[in-house]
Motif scaffolding. Structure first.
Motif, mmCIF file in Angstrom:
data_model
loop_
_atom_site.group_PDB
_atom_site.id
_atom_site.type_symbol
_atom_site.label_atom_id
_atom_site.label_comp_id
_atom_site.label_asym_id
_atom_site.label_seq_id
_atom_site.Cartn_x
_atom_site.Cartn_y
_atom_site.Cartn_z
ATOM 1 N N LEU A 315 0.839 -1.208 0.000
ATOM 2 C CA LEU A 315 0.000 0.000 0.000
ATOM 3 C C LEU A 315 0.867 1.249 0.000
ATOM 4 N N ASN A 316 1.935 1.234 0.825
ATOM 5 C CA ASN A 316 2.840 2.390 0.846
ATOM 6 C C ASN A 316 3.472 2.598 -0.520
ATOM 7 N N ALA A 317 3.863 1.480 -1.174
ATOM 8 C CA ALA A 317 4.484 1.580 -2.500
ATOM 9 C C ALA A 317 3.490 2.227 -3.459
ATOM 10 N N GLY A 318 2.235 1.790 -3.385
ATOM 11 C CA GLY A 318 1.199 2.354 -4.247
ATOM 12 C C GLY A 318 1.016 3.844 -3.988
ATOM 13 N N HIS A 319 1.000 4.221 -2.707
ATOM 14 C CA HIS A 319 0.843 5.648 -2.366
ATOM 15 C C HIS A 319 2.013 6.453 -2.893
ATOM 16 N N ALA A 320 3.228 5.869 -2.798
ATOM 17 C CA ALA A 320 4.428 6.619 -3.204
ATOM 18 C C ALA A 320 4.426 6.846 -4.710
ATOM 19 N N ILE A 321 3.796 5.935 -5.462
ATOM 20 C CA ILE A 321 3.834 6.032 -6.920
ATOM 21 C C ILE A 321 2.977 7.184 -7.427
ATOM 22 N N GLY A 350 10.682 8.009 -3.532
ATOM 23 C CA GLY A 350 11.751 7.707 -2.568
ATOM 24 C C GLY A 350 11.463 8.403 -1.243
ATOM 25 N N ILE A 351 12.388 8.227 -0.297
ATOM 26 C CA ILE A 351 12.155 8.773 1.045
ATOM 27 C C ILE A 351 13.174 9.882 1.310
ATOM 28 N N ALA A 352 12.696 11.023 1.765
ATOM 29 C CA ALA A 352 13.589 12.157 2.030
ATOM 30 C C ALA A 352 14.582 11.769 3.133
ATOM 31 N N ARG A 358 13.129 8.143 10.619
ATOM 32 C CA ARG A 358 11.926 8.234 11.456
ATOM 33 C C ARG A 358 10.746 7.423 10.949
ATOM 34 N N ILE A 359 10.884 6.809 9.768
ATOM 35 C CA ILE A 359 9.687 6.206 9.170
ATOM 36 C C ILE A 359 9.111 5.058 9.984
ATOM 37 N N PHE A 360 9.926 4.416 10.837
ATOM 38 C CA PHE A 360 9.389 3.313 11.643
ATOM 39 C C PHE A 360 8.807 3.814 12.975
ATOM 40 N N PHE A 363 3.299 6.909 14.442
ATOM 41 C CA PHE A 363 2.682 8.205 14.097
ATOM 42 C C PHE A 363 3.505 9.044 13.143
ATOM 43 N N PHE A 364 4.665 8.531 12.695
ATOM 44 C CA PHE A 364 5.383 9.350 11.712
ATOM 45 C C PHE A 364 4.735 9.145 10.354
ATOM 46 N N THR A 365 4.217 10.227 9.801
ATOM 47 C CA THR A 365 3.625 10.137 8.467
ATOM 48 C C THR A 365 3.881 11.433 7.728
ATOM 49 N N THR A 366 4.045 11.322 6.402
ATOM 50 C CA THR A 366 4.178 12.537 5.602
ATOM 51 C C THR A 366 2.902 12.736 4.800
ATOM 52 N N LYS A 367 1.913 11.877 5.107
ATOM 53 C CA LYS A 367 0.669 11.987 4.345
ATOM 54 C C LYS A 367 -0.270 12.987 5.015
ATOM 55 N N PRO A 368 -1.188 13.560 4.238
ATOM 56 C CA PRO A 368 -2.081 14.553 4.826
ATOM 57 C C PRO A 368 -2.932 13.933 5.940
ATOM 58 N N GLY A 372 -3.001 9.259 6.314
ATOM 59 C CA GLY A 372 -2.017 8.333 6.876
ATOM 60 C C GLY A 372 -2.086 8.344 8.394
ATOM 61 N N THR A 373 -1.853 7.171 8.982
ATOM 62 C CA THR A 373 -1.837 7.112 10.444
ATOM 63 C C THR A 373 -0.411 7.088 10.953
ATOM 64 N N GLY A 374 0.529 6.746 10.073
ATOM 65 C CA GLY A 374 1.908 6.604 10.510
ATOM 66 C C GLY A 374 2.117 5.371 11.370
ATOM 67 N N LEU A 375 1.200 4.430 11.276
ATOM 68 C CA LEU A 375 1.331 3.219 12.107
ATOM 69 C C LEU A 375 1.767 1.993 11.312
HETATM 70 N N1 LIG Z 1 7.477 3.235 -0.422
HETATM 71 C C1 LIG Z 1 7.633 4.421 0.178
HETATM 72 N N2 LIG Z 1 8.128 5.492 -0.507
HETATM 73 C C2 LIG Z 1 8.287 6.688 0.086
HETATM 74 N N3 LIG Z 1 7.991 6.938 1.384
HETATM 75 C C3 LIG Z 1 7.511 5.925 2.115
HETATM 76 C C4 LIG Z 1 7.298 4.623 1.566
HETATM 77 N N4 LIG Z 1 6.825 3.825 2.546
HETATM 78 C C5 LIG Z 1 6.732 4.599 3.668
HETATM 79 N N5 LIG Z 1 7.130 5.856 3.406
HETATM 80 C C6 LIG Z 1 7.182 6.970 4.364
HETATM 81 O O1 LIG Z 1 7.027 6.465 5.669
HETATM 82 C C7 LIG Z 1 5.921 7.107 6.324
HETATM 83 C C8 LIG Z 1 5.308 6.157 7.323
HETATM 84 O O2 LIG Z 1 4.691 5.051 6.691
HETATM 85 P P1 LIG Z 1 3.578 4.246 7.476
HETATM 86 O O3 LIG Z 1 4.128 3.877 8.815
HETATM 87 O O4 LIG Z 1 3.111 3.131 6.610
HETATM 88 O O5 LIG Z 1 2.441 5.290 7.738
HETATM 89 P P2 LIG Z 1 1.443 6.006 6.697
HETATM 90 O O6 LIG Z 1 1.447 5.161 5.437
HETATM 91 O O7 LIG Z 1 0.133 5.977 7.397
HETATM 92 O O8 LIG Z 1 1.982 7.369 6.483
HETATM 93 C C9 LIG Z 1 5.015 7.512 5.176
HETATM 94 O O9 LIG Z 1 4.174 8.587 5.539
HETATM 95 C C10 LIG Z 1 6.022 7.936 4.120
HETATM 96 O O10 LIG Z 1 6.526 9.230 4.374
#
Ligand SMILES: Nc1ncnc2c1ncn2[C@@H]1O[C@H](COP(=O)(O)OP(=O)(O)O)[C@@H](O)[C@H]1O
Ligand SMILES: [Mg+2]
Length: 425
Positions: A315-321, A350-352, A358-360, A363-368, A372-375
């Motif tokens: 799902l994250n991969a799909g969102h990133a695309i 990609g990931i900044a 911090r992605i793990f 609650f860390f999320t870059t989504k609006p 995203g829940t960041g979980l």
């Molecule tokens: N495939 C990815 N490409 C880019 N960023 C990613 C990807 N997977 C995760 N991330 C980053 O990690 C954050 C946390 O992911 P996640 O814990 O799944 O929470 P959420 O999807 O609810 O934001 C995302 O908000 C995004 O910034």
């Protein structure tokens, strides 16, 4: 090393007013009057007292100088006529002094009056309070995170149970619709065969009028089309049903009622395909999936939990695309370490660099907000850690992020950590 104060500093030269002198000698605040050349004109006993607490410096036997040496550059740079206040710390000890400095005059020349007191204790208490406060805040954050994870796990478990229940209910009607369709196919082909036989055998014997009636009906119902379309419709329906059956099976596999307490030997590729089916609706418009899967041994794990991890990654991969892209799935077996791995590489942004560490975090999320829940990743991390594995993440040199789940093929002989539910009978 105990030092003797030099004469000019100690005992204090008495100021003219005896009451003021008595007052100055009594108070616990240090008072020091110096001229522009830093020569001491007056120091009360407390000043001497405090200056003796400064760690001995053999190069500076003059206590007043030792004290003045602590004062920051800032104080000397303060324009004449202005006040200064601040805190100074003595190197090599924990002594902290609060200092106030006032412009003064001595014999008509400008001078400085310094008042200082020892705030070491208070500062320590404050530092300790700050430390405790930070600790408490951290504990609170991790408790809140743990609570959210529990809620999420609970939610997943109930969704799993619900899905398994629905899947079970759907299975029954699917079963008889499926077998009915098989019979329907056989019956229709029999009926069509019968009609064809009638045509061949009876048509030549019928009169014109009867043939015209039959031709009329045949045209009205578009018999030629129906007879070719009917078997196709039936086989399409069977295919559709086959898909529903697969999805139901995937749902069952996926949820597995969330009651796994023992390790099972699992075909990870099967789990990956089930999970892909489940998230396909989310991915199909934006991603093409490329499989470069290797040979995997059966891996001891909790299949539904691993599927949950794969689902989060997909799902994250799909969102990133975003618009359109590719998700490449690879897998392999590292025989030396007896580990199986599956990687998910997307062609997204990609990931900044500042987000990467911090992605793990829960609650860390870059989504609006709301998206995203960041979980997802923090839960995935917990699951993989419980399996004794790891999740590696990197930005691919050709763009996009790569997440690699690495799992030990065998679990050590022990009860599985933190069972998610009591064993079912
Ligand atoms: N495939 C990815 N490409 C880019 N960023 C990613 C990807 N997977 C995760 N991330 C980053 O990690 C954050 C946390 O992911 P996640 O814990 O799944 O929470 P959420 O999807 O609810 O934001 C995302 O908000 C995004 O910034
Ligand atoms: Mg996510």
């Amino acid at each position: 090393m105990q030092r003797t104060p030099p004469d000019r500093f100690w005992p204090p030269s008495q100021p003219g007013n005896p009451e003021l002198a008595a007052f100055l000698e009594m108070i616990e605040d240090g008072v020091l009057l110096i001229d522009a050349a830093r020569a001491v004109h007056y120091a009360n006993p407390a000043a001497g007292e405090i200056s003796r607490r400064i760690p001995a410096n053999p190069d500076e036997p003059d206590l007043a100088e030792a004290l003045l040496g602590l004062m920051p550059q800032e104080l000397w740079a303060t324009p004449a006529g202005q006040r200064w206040s601040g805190e100074v710390r003595a190197e090599g000890s924990d002594l902290v002094l609060a200092v106030r400095c006032y412009p003064w005059t001595v014999d008509g020349a400008s001078a400085l009056l310094l008042l200082f007191n020892d705030v070491t204790e208070a500062r320590h208490r404050q530092d300790e309070l700050r430390r405790r406060h930070a600790e408490l805040q951290q504990t609170y954050a991790s408790l809140a995170g743990a609570q959210q994870q529990l809620l999420q796990a609970e939610k997943m478990a109930s969704i799993g149970q619900l899905a398994a229940g629905i899947a079970h209910e759907i299975n029954n009607p699917i079963g008889y619709v499926h077998s009915n369709l098989v019979s329907l196919r056989d019956y229709t082909s029999g009926l069509l065969e019968l009609i064809a036989t009638y045509e061949h055998t009876l048509a030549p014997k019928l009169d014109e009028a009867t043939l015209a009636v039959i031709a009329g009906v045949r045209q009205r119902i578009d018999f030629d089309f129906v007879s070719t379309d009917l078997p196709e419709l039936l086989s399409e329906s069977r295919e559709g049903l086959e898909r529903v059956r697969r999805i139901v099976q995937d749902l069952k596999d996926f949820s597995h009622a969330g009651h796994e307490t023992t390790w099972r030997r699992v075909d990870l590729h099967k789990g990956l395909e089930s999970t892909l089916n489940i998230v396909w609706n989310d991915l199909k418009y934006r991603a093409r999936v490329e499989r470069r899967l290797g040979e995997l041994p059966l891996v001891e794990c909790h299949a539904s939990e691993i599927n949950q991890v794969l689902m989060n990654l997909l799902l994250n991969a799909g969102h990133a695309i975003g618009e359109r892209g590719v998700i490449a799935l690879e897998s392999g077996h590292d025989e030396a370490n007896d580990e199986a791995w599956i990687s998910v590489h997307d062609s997204g942004s990609g990931i900044a660099a500042d987000a990467l560490p911090r992605i793990f975090d829960p609650f860390f999320t870059t989504k609006p907000v709301g998206a995203g829940t960041g979980l997802g990743l923090s839960i995935s991390y917990g699951i993989i850690k419980k399996h004794g594995g790891r999740i590696d993440v990197a930005n691919h040199p050709e763009g996009g992020a790569v997440f690699t789940v690495v799992l030990p093929v065998h679990q050590p002989l022990r009860a599985p950590a933190a069972p998610t539910a009591p064993p079912t009978s």
